[in-house]
Scaffold this motif. Sequence first.
Motif, PDB file in Angstrom:
ATOM      1  N   ARG A 141     -40.499  26.607 -15.968  1.00 46.01           N
ATOM      2  CA  ARG A 141     -41.283  26.872 -14.764  1.00 46.01           C
ATOM      3  C   ARG A 141     -42.656  26.204 -14.822  1.00 46.01           C
ATOM      4  NH1 ARG A 141     -43.065  32.847 -12.336  1.00 46.01           N
ATOM      5  NH2 ARG A 141     -44.468  32.020 -10.695  1.00 46.01           N
ATOM      6  N   ASP A 142     -43.358  26.290 -15.978  1.00 46.99           N
ATOM      7  CA  ASP A 142     -44.702  25.725 -16.034  1.00 46.99           C
ATOM      8  C   ASP A 142     -44.694  24.214 -15.860  1.00 46.99           C
ATOM      9  OD1 ASP A 142     -43.527  25.204 -18.460  1.00 46.99           O
ATOM     10  OD2 ASP A 142     -45.247  25.797 -19.681  1.00 46.99           O
ATOM     11  N   TYR A 143     -43.628  23.552 -16.327  1.00 49.44           N
ATOM     12  CA  TYR A 143     -43.515  22.103 -16.131  1.00 49.44           C
ATOM     13  C   TYR A 143     -43.393  21.779 -14.643  1.00 49.44           C
ATOM     14  CZ  TYR A 143     -41.526  17.386 -16.244  1.00 49.44           C
ATOM     15  OH  TYR A 143     -41.281  16.050 -16.034  1.00 49.44           O
ATOM     16  N   VAL A 144     -42.546  22.508 -13.954  1.00 48.71           N
ATOM     17  CA  VAL A 144     -42.310  22.247 -12.530  1.00 48.71           C
ATOM     18  C   VAL A 144     -43.579  22.492 -11.725  1.00 48.71           C
ATOM     19  CG1 VAL A 144     -40.957  22.926 -10.518  1.00 48.71           C
ATOM     20  CG2 VAL A 144     -39.867  22.804 -12.756  1.00 48.71           C
ATOM     21  N   GLU A 145     -44.305  23.558 -12.070  1.00 55.94           N
ATOM     22  CA  GLU A 145     -45.487  23.919 -11.297  1.00 55.94           C
ATOM     23  C   GLU A 145     -46.680  23.014 -11.578  1.00 55.94           C
ATOM     24  OE1 GLU A 145     -44.889  28.658 -10.369  1.00 55.94           O
ATOM     25  OE2 GLU A 145     -46.144  28.087 -12.084  1.00 55.94           O
ATOM     26  N   GLN A 146     -46.647  22.268 -12.673  1.00 54.42           N
ATOM     27  CA  GLN A 146     -47.770  21.412 -13.027  1.00 54.42           C
ATOM     28  C   GLN A 146     -47.472  19.931 -12.849  1.00 54.42           C
ATOM     29  OE1 GLN A 146     -48.954  22.512 -17.023  1.00 54.42           O
ATOM     30  NE2 GLN A 146     -48.923  24.688 -16.506  1.00 54.42           N
ATOM     31  N   ARG A 147     -46.265  19.610 -12.394  1.00 55.09           N
ATOM     32  CA  ARG A 147     -45.864  18.212 -12.240  1.00 55.09           C
ATOM     33  C   ARG A 147     -46.640  17.576 -11.085  1.00 55.09           C
ATOM     34  NH1 ARG A 147     -39.567  17.757 -12.113  1.00 55.09           N
ATOM     35  NH2 ARG A 147     -39.960  19.289 -10.477  1.00 55.09           N
ATOM     36  N   ILE A 148     -47.466  16.576 -11.399  1.00 59.60           N
ATOM     37  CA  ILE A 148     -48.344  15.962 -10.401  1.00 59.60           C
ATOM     38  C   ILE A 148     -47.562  14.951  -9.569  1.00 59.60           C
ATOM     39  CG2 ILE A 148     -50.444  14.625 -10.041  1.00 59.60           C
ATOM     40  CD1 ILE A 148     -50.906  17.425 -11.142  1.00 59.60           C
ATOM     41  N   ARG A 149     -47.561  15.145  -8.274  1.00 63.48           N
ATOM     42  CA  ARG A 149     -46.915  14.228  -7.338  1.00 63.48           C
ATOM     43  C   ARG A 149     -47.844  14.065  -6.130  1.00 63.48           C
ATOM     44  NH1 ARG A 149     -44.264  13.622 -11.220  1.00 63.48           N
ATOM     45  NH2 ARG A 149     -42.000  13.581 -11.457  1.00 63.48           N
ATOM     46  N   ALA A 150     -47.348  13.332  -5.143  1.00 61.44           N
ATOM     47  CA  ALA A 150     -48.149  13.080  -3.943  1.00 61.44           C
ATOM     48  C   ALA A 150     -48.435  14.378  -3.197  1.00 61.44           C
ATOM     49  CB  ALA A 150     -47.422  12.093  -3.038  1.00 61.44           C
ATOM     50  N   GLY A 151     -49.396  14.314  -2.286  1.00 58.11           N
ATOM     51  CA  GLY A 151     -49.785  15.538  -1.610  1.00 58.11           C
ATOM     52  C   GLY A 151     -50.219  15.359  -0.175  1.00 58.11           C
ATOM     53  N   VAL A 152     -49.636  14.407   0.560  1.00 56.69           N
ATOM     54  CA  VAL A 152     -49.934  14.230   1.977  1.00 56.69           C
ATOM     55  C   VAL A 152     -48.738  14.735   2.775  1.00 56.69           C
ATOM     56  CG1 VAL A 152     -50.482  12.597   3.819  1.00 56.69           C
ATOM     57  CG2 VAL A 152     -51.453  12.262   1.530  1.00 56.69           C
ATOM     58  N   LEU A 153     -48.926  15.805   3.517  1.00 57.57           N
ATOM     59  CA  LEU A 153     -47.847  16.437   4.263  1.00 57.57           C
ATOM     60  C   LEU A 153     -47.912  16.048   5.734  1.00 57.57           C
ATOM     61  CD1 LEU A 153     -48.068  20.070   2.796  1.00 57.57           C
ATOM     62  CD2 LEU A 153     -46.923  18.044   1.836  1.00 57.57           C
ATOM     63  N   GLU A 154     -46.783  15.589   6.257  1.00 58.01           N
ATOM     64  CA  GLU A 154     -46.700  15.259   7.675  1.00 58.01           C
ATOM     65  C   GLU A 154     -46.880  16.507   8.539  1.00 58.01           C
ATOM     66  OE1 GLU A 154     -43.413  11.613   7.413  1.00 58.01           O
ATOM     67  OE2 GLU A 154     -42.876  13.536   8.316  1.00 58.01           O
ATOM     68  N   GLN A 155     -47.160  16.273   9.813  1.00 56.31           N
ATOM     69  CA  GLN A 155     -47.324  17.382  10.745  1.00 56.31           C
ATOM     70  C   GLN A 155     -46.071  18.251  10.787  1.00 56.31           C
ATOM     71  OE1 GLN A 155     -50.277  18.057  12.925  1.00 56.31           O
ATOM     72  NE2 GLN A 155     -49.143  19.960  12.668  1.00 56.31           N
ATOM     73  N   GLY A 156     -44.896  17.638  10.829  1.00 53.84           N
ATOM     74  CA  GLY A 156     -43.658  18.410  10.877  1.00 53.84           C
ATOM     75  C   GLY A 156     -43.436  19.244   9.629  1.00 53.84           C
TER      76      GLY A 156
END
Length: 391
Positions: A36-51
């Motif tokens: 769980r801690d790996y999944v929650e700390q995995r750095i990825r992109a962070g721009v969310l579309e309006q939808g």
Amino acid sequence: MHTQVAILGGGPAGLLLAHLLHRQGVDSVVLERHPRDYVEQRIRAGVLEQGTVDLLIQAGVGERMQREGLRHEGIELLVDGRRHRIDLREYTDGSGVMVYGQHEVVKDLIAARLDSGAPLLFQARATRLEGLDGVAPRVHFEHEGQARTLDCDYVIGCDGFHGISRASVPDGVFTVFERIYPFAWLGVLADAAPANEELIYAHHPNGFALFSMRSPQITRLYLQCDPDEDLAQWPDERIWEELETRLSCNDGWRLNRGRILHKSVTPMRSFVTEPMQYGRLFLAGDAAHIVPPTGAKGMNLAVSDVRALALALQARYRDGDGDALAAYSRDCIKRVWRAEHFSWWMTSMLHRDEANTPFMDRLQRSQLDYVIDSPAATRTLAENYVGLPWR
């Protein structure tokens, strides 16, 4: 174990699908091979579309995003030291994007899943899939040192590019389309307050650079580099000097420096599998397609996939109607290729390609000038960036 839907992968795609199905009364089990801690700390992109933003709110998992996320209604293009703002809201009838880390979305979805009491197994590694072309698929997996099986009606592969789901389909079923780019992104997280309120995409003779952020305290920055770049050759001072060179502005704007918390190199590729389904296996997210990060489409495209799957599975279990499931790939693939094209276009327009001839360099610059100067071209960028409406 038995369930209606087996979901391989506990990233944003798998977790969101499980949450949407739970709200519709459809049972699922999520198998995630990492802790769980790996999944929650995995750095990825962070721009969310309006939808994507709207769907998370409607699904009841957007409260923290609304409170802590950064709403953006524009982006900037930096060319020859001049910043040119693209007003997303003006060109899209009020739409925008939300800057909210993918790992934060995952935390929210994990919390919702655990609160529901529905099964979410971490460190559960799928080892073999069988019966995908029949009526009773089975997932073999390992969990807590034991070999186990999960019988189900459908298997959803949300297990990424290297997962077992796509690899379990017989040869010749899928047609693969792929492009490997001759450059990568060196990404850093810096403990520094963002020096600008919106993202800056920079075209520079040294290569592309991107100014972004993760929170009011954390800046996210990227530099175009070689795919085999050695991070040991990039001490902090060199990174800051190159960022300041590529992001230099003639209006005096400058980065805020701070302690670099994380460094990584991300190769860039475009990848599509057609179709996105086989028998009772359905692929979603990175298991089915990869886009370059320039267009901020990766997670948003995965969200679009699982939204379609959730609606199709609801129709199957509520109404006995399997038409939407049968048409899943056909219905999704048009949006996939739109996102692939936009991501390729943004990448080609902004990155320095050493293989380019002077002729191609001039064409690249002409495209940049057209986007900056033409309202029609600006609208095209804005519409695609905030995300086209779902069907």
